[in-house]
Design an enzyme around this catalytic site. Structure first.
Site, PDB file in Angstrom:
ATOM      1  N   VAL A  87       0.811  -1.227   0.000  1.00 42.58           N
ATOM      2  CA  VAL A  87       0.000   0.000   0.000  1.00 42.58           C
ATOM      3  C   VAL A  87       0.839   1.269   0.000  1.00 42.58           C
ATOM      4  CG1 VAL A  87      -2.023  -1.052   1.077  1.00 42.58           C
ATOM      5  CG2 VAL A  87      -0.205  -0.127   2.526  1.00 42.58           C
ATOM      6  N   TYR A  88       2.148   1.181   0.109  1.00 42.15           N
ATOM      7  CA  TYR A  88       2.966   2.391   0.102  1.00 42.15           C
ATOM      8  C   TYR A  88       2.866   3.052  -1.272  1.00 42.15           C
ATOM      9  CZ  TYR A  88       5.253   0.848   4.467  1.00 42.15           C
ATOM     10  OH  TYR A  88       5.525   0.459   5.757  1.00 42.15           O
TER      11      TYR A  88
END
Length: 327
Positions: free
Chosen positions: A52-53
């Site tokens: 999710v970064y």
């Protein structure tokens, strides 16, 4: 850079890790490339990311840079799965979600395997044994070499690690747990760290510089361009700008002055050398900031300074940690 075993496993990692939380969002390709090259040239191996970064951009950017700049075999690539990018910040520990997320991570990273795959957080809606089965499948299929967890509290970590060590199960033992840990946040010492030490799980501290506050840059004002000046990240920094934190920062600065070092070096050396710690994960906006963190390799804190920092930052642990006979 010195290498350490990650928990009670054969995996060795550099004792400082490179974080990529801001890659693909606040850190562009040029700065990310400079960071990765400087980290590798300094002997760093552990690079930490998550699916999710940057909405997946951090993994994609890392994959592109590894292909061009650094031999894949020289890095220990760690990623995470389980976070669901929605306003409620949900976590999904189901086997289906996790394995699909791992496949997507491998595609973005441009690799057949990750060295370390971690569950990003505990999902109370999914049976823990189902979540852990995804780790076993990942190792058994060769998509992950080692596995761990992140943001598990003490009982969750102890239950997960014990389940993986159960005799006759053929399960993949947990190599790591990733948790916030610094002079400003020592909560893991209450239950998480004792569980990790007992069960042979290596700790990978995130935010080892107290979300940037331990560098001393917020001592008198909030610098423009800092996280604290950002509308999005200011709430992340604000809890560490109170009076108790100020006293700890002042002690770090005093120690740094006495050692002819920087507050960053002192704060990072303290957490790096705590019992059970394998490698603090440091995030930087550019190569210059990263170089300042990597310079800690030559610093070891004298015992008297370490004890003074221990005392000034000591968390309050009462019952059941306190000796019951004194109550």
């Amino acid at each position: 850079m010195e290498q350490r075993h990650l928990g009670r496993t054969g995996l060795r990692v550099s004792r400082i890790g490179l974080g990529t939380l801001t890659w693909g969002r606040d850190t562009d390709e040029h700065d990310a490339a400079d960071q990765l090259k400087a980290f590798w040239e300094a002997g760093g191996t552990l690079v930490d990311t998550a699916d999710v970064y940057g909405g997946g951009e951090a993994e994609y950017l890392l994959g592109q840079l590894v292909e061009r700049l650094v031999p894949r075999r020289d890095l220990v690539i760690a990623t995470k799965a389980g976070s669901v990018p929605d306003p409620d910040r949900r976590f999904d520990g189901s086997r289906g979600h996790l394995l699909a997320a791992l496949d997507a991570s491998l595609e973005r990273l441009g690799t057949d395997y990750v060295d370390l795959w971690q569950i990003h957080a505990f999902d109370p809606a999914t049976p823990l044994e189902e979540t852990l089965q995804a780790l076993d499948i990942a190792v058994g299929s060769g998509r992950a070499r080692y596995v761990g967890v992140s943001n598990f509290c003490g009982w969750q970590l102890a239950k997960a690690a014990t389940w993986q060590l159960a005799p006759g199960g053929g399960r993949a033992r947990l190599a790591s747990t990733q948790m916030e840990y610094s002079l400003l946040q020592r909560g893991v010492e209450r239950e998480v760290l004792p569980a990790a030490l007992d069960l042979g799980v290596g700790l990978l501290p995130s935010s080892p510089l107290g979300r940037g506050v331990l560098t001393g840059k917020y001592r008198h004002a909030t610098p423009s361009g800092s996280r604290g000046a950002s509308d999005r990240l200011a709430p992340f920094v604000e809890p560490y700008l109170d009076d108790p934190a100020t006293r700890i920062v002042d002690a770090v600065i005093t120690a740094a002055d006495g050692l002819a070092a920087t507050p960053l070096q002192v704060a990072l050396a303290w957490v790096r050398d705590r019992p059970g710690v394998a490698a603090p994960v440091v995030g930087a906006r550019n190569a210059q900031q990263l170089a300042a963190a990597l310079s800690v390799e030559t610093l070891s804190l004298p015992d008297e300074i370490r004890r003074a920092l221990d005392d000034v930052s000591a968390p309050v642990h009462r019952y059941p940690d306190q000796d019951w006979s004194t109550l």
